[in-house]
Write a protein that holds these residues in place. Structure first.
Motif, PDB file in Angstrom:
ATOM      1  N   ASN A 114       0.829  -1.197   0.000  1.00 19.35           N
ATOM      2  CA  ASN A 114       0.000   0.000   0.000  1.00 19.35           C
ATOM      3  C   ASN A 114       0.874   1.261   0.000  1.00 19.35           C
ATOM      4  N   ARG A 115       0.241   2.393  -0.138  1.00 19.45           N
ATOM      5  CA  ARG A 115       0.939   3.673  -0.275  1.00 19.45           C
ATOM      6  C   ARG A 115       1.848   3.968   0.926  1.00 19.45           C
ATOM      7  N   ARG A 116       1.368   3.721   2.129  1.00 22.68           N
ATOM      8  CA  ARG A 116       2.186   4.012   3.310  1.00 22.68           C
ATOM      9  C   ARG A 116       3.467   3.185   3.315  1.00 22.68           C
ATOM     10  N   THR A 117       3.358   1.945   2.897  1.00 24.56           N
ATOM     11  CA  THR A 117       4.545   1.087   2.840  1.00 24.56           C
ATOM     12  C   THR A 117       5.502   1.592   1.768  1.00 24.56           C
ATOM     13  N   LEU A 118       4.969   2.008   0.621  1.00 23.91           N
ATOM     14  CA  LEU A 118       5.820   2.542  -0.442  1.00 23.91           C
ATOM     15  C   LEU A 118       6.508   3.826   0.009  1.00 23.91           C
ATOM     16  N   MET A 119       5.796   4.656   0.743  1.00 23.32           N
ATOM     17  CA  MET A 119       6.396   5.886   1.282  1.00 23.32           C
ATOM     18  C   MET A 119       7.520   5.539   2.267  1.00 23.32           C
ATOM     19  N   ARG A 120       7.301   4.489   3.043  1.00 26.92           N
ATOM     20  CA  ARG A 120       8.343   4.044   3.967  1.00 26.92           C
ATOM     21  C   ARG A 120       9.553   3.519   3.189  1.00 26.92           C
ATOM     22  N   TYR A 121       9.304   2.804   2.095  1.00 29.61           N
ATOM     23  CA  TYR A 121      10.410   2.355   1.242  1.00 29.61           C
ATOM     24  C   TYR A 121      11.233   3.551   0.760  1.00 29.61           C
ATOM     25  N   GLN A 122      10.549   4.620   0.352  1.00 38.18           N
ATOM     26  CA  GLN A 122      11.263   5.806  -0.125  1.00 38.18           C
ATOM     27  C   GLN A 122      12.092   6.415   0.999  1.00 38.18           C
ATOM     28  N   LYS A 123      11.492   6.570   2.152  1.00 37.06           N
ATOM     29  CA  LYS A 123      12.219   7.148   3.292  1.00 37.06           C
ATOM     30  C   LYS A 123      13.423   6.291   3.644  1.00 37.06           C
ATOM     31  N   ASN A 124      13.226   4.967   3.699  1.00 39.99           N
ATOM     32  CA  ASN A 124      14.326   4.060   4.016  1.00 39.99           C
ATOM     33  C   ASN A 124      15.421   4.108   2.953  1.00 39.99           C
ATOM     34  N   ALA A 125      15.017   4.229   1.693  1.00 41.25           N
ATOM     35  CA  ALA A 125      15.995   4.318   0.604  1.00 41.25           C
ATOM     36  C   ALA A 125      16.849   5.569   0.741  1.00 41.25           C
ATOM     37  N   LEU A 126      16.222   6.693   1.033  1.00 42.41           N
ATOM     38  CA  LEU A 126      16.974   7.947   1.195  1.00 42.41           C
ATOM     39  C   LEU A 126      17.925   7.856   2.382  1.00 42.41           C
ATOM     40  N   MET A 127      17.480   7.224   3.444  1.00 45.33           N
ATOM     41  CA  MET A 127      18.339   7.043   4.615  1.00 45.33           C
ATOM     42  C   MET A 127      19.498   6.084   4.293  1.00 45.33           C
ATOM     43  N   LYS A 128      19.229   5.044   3.510  1.00 46.70           N
ATOM     44  CA  LYS A 128      20.276   4.100   3.114  1.00 46.70           C
ATOM     45  C   LYS A 128      21.325   4.802   2.259  1.00 46.70           C
ATOM     46  N   ILE A 129      20.882   5.645   1.338  1.00 45.41           N
ATOM     47  CA  ILE A 129      21.813   6.410   0.508  1.00 45.41           C
ATOM     48  C   ILE A 129      22.636   7.337   1.394  1.00 45.41           C
ATOM     49  N   GLN A 130      21.980   7.981   2.342  1.00 43.44           N
ATOM     50  CA  GLN A 130      22.679   8.874   3.256  1.00 43.44           C
ATOM     51  C   GLN A 130      23.775   8.118   4.025  1.00 43.44           C
ATOM     52  N   ARG A 131      23.453   6.936   4.538  1.00 41.63           N
ATOM     53  CA  ARG A 131      24.449   6.124   5.250  1.00 41.63           C
ATOM     54  C   ARG A 131      25.602   5.740   4.326  1.00 41.63           C
ATOM     55  N   PHE A 132      25.263   5.367   3.101  1.00 40.32           N
ATOM     56  CA  PHE A 132      26.285   5.010   2.122  1.00 40.32           C
ATOM     57  C   PHE A 132      27.235   6.178   1.888  1.00 40.32           C
ATOM     58  N   ILE A 133      26.681   7.360   1.717  1.00 37.56           N
ATOM     59  CA  ILE A 133      27.508   8.545   1.471  1.00 37.56           C
ATOM     60  C   ILE A 133      28.418   8.807   2.665  1.00 37.56           C
ATOM     61  N   ARG A 134      27.858   8.726   3.850  1.00 34.20           N
ATOM     62  CA  ARG A 134      28.671   8.962   5.056  1.00 34.20           C
ATOM     63  C   ARG A 134      29.787   7.939   5.178  1.00 34.20           C
ATOM     64  N   GLU A 135      29.487   6.700   4.847  1.00 30.19           N
ATOM     65  CA  GLU A 135      30.515   5.661   4.899  1.00 30.19           C
ATOM     66  C   GLU A 135      31.621   5.917   3.892  1.00 30.19           C
ATOM     67  N   GLU A 136      31.285   6.579   2.821  1.00 30.77           N
ATOM     68  CA  GLU A 136      32.266   6.907   1.787  1.00 30.77           C
ATOM     69  C   GLU A 136      32.925   8.269   2.046  1.00 30.77           C
ATOM     70  N   ASN A 137      32.800   8.767   3.276  1.00 25.92           N
ATOM     71  CA  ASN A 137      33.444  10.011   3.702  1.00 25.92           C
ATOM     72  C   ASN A 137      32.956  11.235   2.932  1.00 25.92           C
ATOM     73  N   ALA A 138      31.678  11.263   2.622  1.00 21.14           N
ATOM     74  CA  ALA A 138      31.105  12.436   1.940  1.00 21.14           C
ATOM     75  C   ALA A 138      31.021  13.597   2.923  1.00 21.14           C
ATOM     76  N   ILE A 139      30.698  14.752   2.414  1.00 18.93           N
ATOM     77  CA  ILE A 139      30.689  15.972   3.216  1.00 18.93           C
ATOM     78  C   ILE A 139      29.297  16.395   3.671  1.00 18.93           C
ATOM     79  N   LEU A 140      28.352  15.465   3.664  1.00 17.38           N
ATOM     80  CA  LEU A 140      27.008  15.800   4.126  1.00 17.38           C
ATOM     81  C   LEU A 140      27.012  16.002   5.639  1.00 17.38           C
ATOM     82  N   PRO A 141      26.170  16.900   6.158  1.00 20.87           N
ATOM     83  CA  PRO A 141      26.164  17.166   7.597  1.00 20.87           C
ATOM     84  C   PRO A 141      25.636  15.980   8.395  1.00 20.87           C
ATOM     85  N   GLU A 142      26.134  15.830   9.589  1.00 25.14           N
ATOM     86  CA  GLU A 142      25.634  14.806  10.508  1.00 25.14           C
ATOM     87  C   GLU A 142      24.283  15.233  11.060  1.00 25.14           C
ATOM     88  N   ASP A 143      23.457  14.265  11.478  1.00 23.06           N
ATOM     89  CA  ASP A 143      22.149  14.563  12.101  1.00 23.06           C
ATOM     90  C   ASP A 143      22.337  15.246  13.432  1.00 23.06           C
TER      91      ASP A 143
END
Length: 126
Positions: free
Chosen positions: A97-126
């Motif tokens: 359903n839509r809520r689950t798909l929205m959660r997939y999107q949120k989780n995907a963005l967070m996964k990308i964020q973690r990936f970037i941080r692991e690769e020493n990117a310059i994004l700000p910490e939470d």
């Protein structure tokens, strides 16, 4: 979005198609143009290539559901109701359903964020 860095990630993904089109146009223009503006065009082309490759590499860290939602919703600009219907059609009884798909999107963005941080990117910490 949860914070500034996931907002940045989402905006970069949403610009993917536009960047691909601009990249192709610049490549054609560089093939036809021999003026002094060539250096500026080449620099802009390099920037676009980096941005499009960045999004492609981010998509590789996602699972199938996350990639589907990010590609269809953020890149292809498919609405949530239509995306929900597509997901149901594609995965039949496993469609979400839509809520689950929205959660997939949120989780995907967070996964990308973690990936970037692991690769020493310059994004700000939470």
């Amino acid at each position: 979005m949860c914070n500034d860095s996931t907002t940045f990630i989402q905006q970069e993904i949403q610009q993917y198609k536009k960047n691909c089109v601009a990249q192709r146009q610049l490549e054609m223009q560089l093939c036809q143009d021999s003026s002094l503006e060539r250096t500026a065009l080449t620099q802009r082309l390099l920037e676009l290539k980096v941005r499009t490759q960045r999004v492609r590499s981010w998509m590789l860290v996602l699972n199938e559901d996350e990639e589907f939602v990010i590609r269809r919703h953020l890149i292809d600009e498919v609405s949530w109701p239509r995306l929900e219907a597509e997901h149901m059609e594609k995965w039949k009884e496993y469609g979400k359903n839509r809520r689950t798909l929205m959660r997939y999107q949120k989780n995907a963005l967070m996964k990308i964020q973690r990936f970037i941080r692991e690769e020493n990117a310059i994004l700000p910490e939470d």
